[in-house]
Write a protein that holds these residues in place. Structure first.
Motif, short mmCIF file in Angstrom:
data_model
loop_
_atom_site.label_atom_id
_atom_site.label_comp_id
_atom_site.label_asym_id
_atom_site.label_seq_id
_atom_site.Cartn_x
_atom_site.Cartn_y
_atom_site.Cartn_z
N MET A 1 0.84 -1.20 0.00
CA MET A 1 0.00 0.00 0.00
C MET A 1 0.88 1.25 0.00
O MET A 1 1.73 1.39 0.86
CB MET A 1 -0.90 0.00 1.24
N LYS A 2 0.64 2.13 -0.97
CA LYS A 2 1.47 3.32 -1.10
C LYS A 2 0.90 4.47 -0.26
O LYS A 2 -0.27 4.49 0.10
CB LYS A 2 1.55 3.74 -2.56
N SER A 4 1.54 8.74 -0.45
CA SER A 4 2.24 9.85 -1.09
C SER A 4 1.78 11.18 -0.49
O SER A 4 0.89 11.23 0.36
CB SER A 4 1.95 9.84 -2.60
N LYS A 5 2.38 12.27 -0.98
CA LYS A 5 1.96 13.61 -0.54
C LYS A 5 0.50 13.85 -0.89
O LYS A 5 -0.23 14.49 -0.14
CB LYS A 5 2.84 14.68 -1.19
N ALA A 6 0.08 13.35 -2.06
CA ALA A 6 -1.30 13.53 -2.47
C ALA A 6 -2.27 12.92 -1.46
O ALA A 6 -3.32 13.49 -1.14
CB ALA A 6 -1.52 12.92 -3.86
N THR A 7 -1.90 11.75 -0.92
CA THR A 7 -2.73 11.11 0.09
C THR A 7 -2.78 11.94 1.37
O THR A 7 -3.82 12.08 2.01
CB THR A 7 -2.20 9.70 0.40
N THR A 47 -10.92 15.29 -7.47
CA THR A 47 -11.55 14.46 -8.51
C THR A 47 -11.50 12.98 -8.13
O THR A 47 -12.48 12.25 -8.30
CB THR A 47 -10.86 14.69 -9.86
N LYS A 48 -10.37 12.52 -7.60
CA LYS A 48 -10.24 11.12 -7.18
C LYS A 48 -11.18 10.81 -6.01
O LYS A 48 -11.77 9.73 -5.94
CB LYS A 48 -8.80 10.81 -6.80
N LEU A 49 -11.32 11.77 -5.08
CA LEU A 49 -12.21 11.55 -3.93
C LEU A 49 -13.67 11.50 -4.38
O LEU A 49 -14.47 10.74 -3.81
CB LEU A 49 -12.01 12.66 -2.90
N LEU A 77 -8.15 4.28 5.57
CA LEU A 77 -7.90 3.35 4.47
C LEU A 77 -8.73 3.70 3.24
O LEU A 77 -8.23 3.61 2.10
CB LEU A 77 -8.19 1.92 4.91
N ASP A 78 -9.98 4.13 3.46
CA ASP A 78 -10.83 4.53 2.33
C ASP A 78 -10.18 5.65 1.53
O ASP A 78 -10.17 5.64 0.29
CB ASP A 78 -12.20 4.99 2.83
N VAL A 79 -9.64 6.64 2.24
CA VAL A 79 -9.04 7.80 1.57
C VAL A 79 -7.75 7.40 0.87
O VAL A 79 -7.49 7.79 -0.28
CB VAL A 79 -8.78 8.93 2.59
N ILE A 80 -6.92 6.62 1.55
CA ILE A 80 -5.65 6.20 0.96
C ILE A 80 -5.89 5.41 -0.32
O ILE A 80 -5.24 5.65 -1.36
CB ILE A 80 -4.83 5.37 1.97
N GLN A 81 -6.83 4.47 -0.30
CA GLN A 81 -7.10 3.66 -1.48
C GLN A 81 -7.76 4.48 -2.59
O GLN A 81 -7.60 4.17 -3.77
CB GLN A 81 -7.96 2.46 -1.10
#
Length: 460
Positions: A1-2, A4-7, A47-49, A77-81
């Motif tokens: 599981m990654k 990043s800064k975006a997460t 947009t991803k969210l 975990l929901d947000v990270i994925q």
């Protein structure tokens, strides 16, 4: 599981949206400003969210982003994925078929077991729970990754005490221009403004080149539009409660219990007017009665005017207003301080002096029409000027130990430095000259530059 800064920014964003108790849509620019990000960069994260079904986008002028009501229990975990996908943190690319007994890669198994434990921990940690902690402890809370091997990789939250280069108290022309200069010098600035300006009664401000006749509210809007260009400038509409000196700078507490810290403090809180005790005067102040002829003399030129002044300032003010109108009456509201020689000088220039007590000022819709005296006499006037007493709008300078000048202003050097190291003052609060919009803005610019110079000298 990654991860990043975006997460990290996505987690912040979800927390901010969860704290939005009114459940109103928040624009991308506001969300980006909270995190000192580019709106374009944050838009990709949002947009991803949205695609993951965690938030929704609302269109229109007041559009923005808000949580989906069914997503109040969104986990980390929901947000990270949503940002990183389902990709595993570790995957062995070796061909294990050739290994004895075909047990597979033991290293991969260890990593996958650790990742499974971490996922379970994150899936049991809800954004709403963290948001409640943020609200309790204050807004300056950051998500930090603390990779420690215990039973699993544990995510911890640490309190972050942001240090601004300068906190500016007061959002008038001096404070706003100082913020602009400091921001353009790459300094981290916070401007706190209660938004109760002295010129709130004024319909238009004059004498500011390119802004002559502008409404004070429009001037402020244009100023904030300029400040929005600089992500390192922040501001909040809030009343400051207390300020204290601490190691390395100052602590500022608002009346809503937020605490901010800064290396320097700029006091630009301005003044407040105390009008003579005359019935009806408030109804005309800012509409047809004004304190400054350089600001509003042109609009009253050549009309029947009154000068209301209860002390020796009338010797200067009466003579000055005569420049704009020769049809002039001086009223001292029952005070008898003028000598016969002084009254004769006024009369020689067509200026009548009335020393009777004023009973009331009368007129309609803010326009002065009549002055009624205590003995029943009345005179018709269409406007005029009044000598007001000026008081400090706030007492922060005294609380910090600043020295004051004879006029009651905070004493400073040419670059706004007060008697207290690290504390500066600018604008009308210093009583350094006429109280005019353009002069306050100019002084704010100069003091802002002085603060930058002092910061650089300390760091070099």
């Amino acid at each position: 599981m990654k991860y990043s800064k975006a997460t990290n920014y996505a987690l912040h964003t979800m927390a901010f949206l969860t704290l939005n108790e009114k459940d109103e849509a928040i624009g991308v620019e506001q969300l980006a400003k909270m995190q000192n990000l580019s709106p374009t960069y944050l838009s990709k994260i949002l947009t991803k969210l949205v695609k993951a079904g965690l938030i929704e986008s609302t269109p229109g002028v007041k559009g923005g982003y808000r949580l989906l009501k069914r997503q109040k229990e969104t986990s980390f975990l929901d947000v990270i994925q949503a940002i990183e996908g389902q990709t595993s943190l570790f995957h062995c690319s070796l061909d294990h078929k050739e290994l004895p007994h075909n047990h597979g890669c033991l290293i991969e198994q260890v990593m996958m077991n650790a990742e499974a434990k971490m996922k379970a921990d994150l899936d049991a940690t809800y954004i709403a729970d963290i948001a409640r902690q943020m609200k309790k402890k204050g807004p300056s809370l950051l998500f930090c990754t603390d990779y420690r091997y215990k039973e699993s990789l544990i995510y911890t939250i640490k309190e972050h005490r942001a240090m601004f280069d300068c906190i500016i108290i007061g959002g008038g022309p001096a404070g706003l221009n100082a913020a602009l200069v400091l921001g353009r010098a790459k300094r981290k600035v916070l401007l706190l403004d209660e938004n109760k300006p002295r010129n709130a009664v004024t319909h238009a401000s004059h004498g500011f080149l390119t802004r002559d006749g502008i409404k004070p509210s429009a001037f402020k809007e244009a100023a904030y539009a300029d400040l929005r260009k600089y992500p390192n400038i922040e501001w909040a509409q809030v009343r400051v409660g207390t300020m204290t000196k601490e190691q390395g700078g100052f602590s500022v507490q608002t009346e809503t219990k937020e605490t901010y810290h800064a290396r320097k403090i700029l006091l630009a809180t301005g003044l407040k007017d105390q009008l003579p005790d005359i019935a009806g005067i408030e109804s005309f102040y800012g509409s047809s009665l004004f304190p400054c002829p350089f600001c509003d003399g042109w609009e009253l030129r050549d009309r029947p005017l009154v000068v209301i002044c209860e002390d020796e300032r009338v010797l200067h003010l009466g003579k000055l207003i005569w420049n704009w109108s020769k049809d002039l009456v001086i009223c001292t509201n029952g005070q008898r301080f003028l000598t016969d020689e002084q009254k004769t000088a006024f009369l020689a220039n067509g200026i009548k002096v009335i020393e009777k007590e004023i009973a009331a000022l009368e007129g309609e819709d803010g326009q002065l029409q009549n002055i009624r005296f205590a003995d029943g006499q009345e005179i018709n006037r269409e406007g005029g000027f009044v000598a007001v007493d000026l008081q400090q709008a706030e007492a922060f300078g005294k609380a910090l130990g600043c020295t004051y000048n004879e006029q009651g202003g905070i004493k400073t050097d040419p670059f706004g430095r007060t008697s207290v190291a690290g504390v500066y003052a600018s604008g009308d609060t210093t009583f350094n000259g006429p109280q005019q919009l353009i002069l306050a803005a100019a002084e704010g610019s100069k003091v802002g530059a002085g603060i930058v110079i002092d910061l650089v000298d300390e760091e070099f």
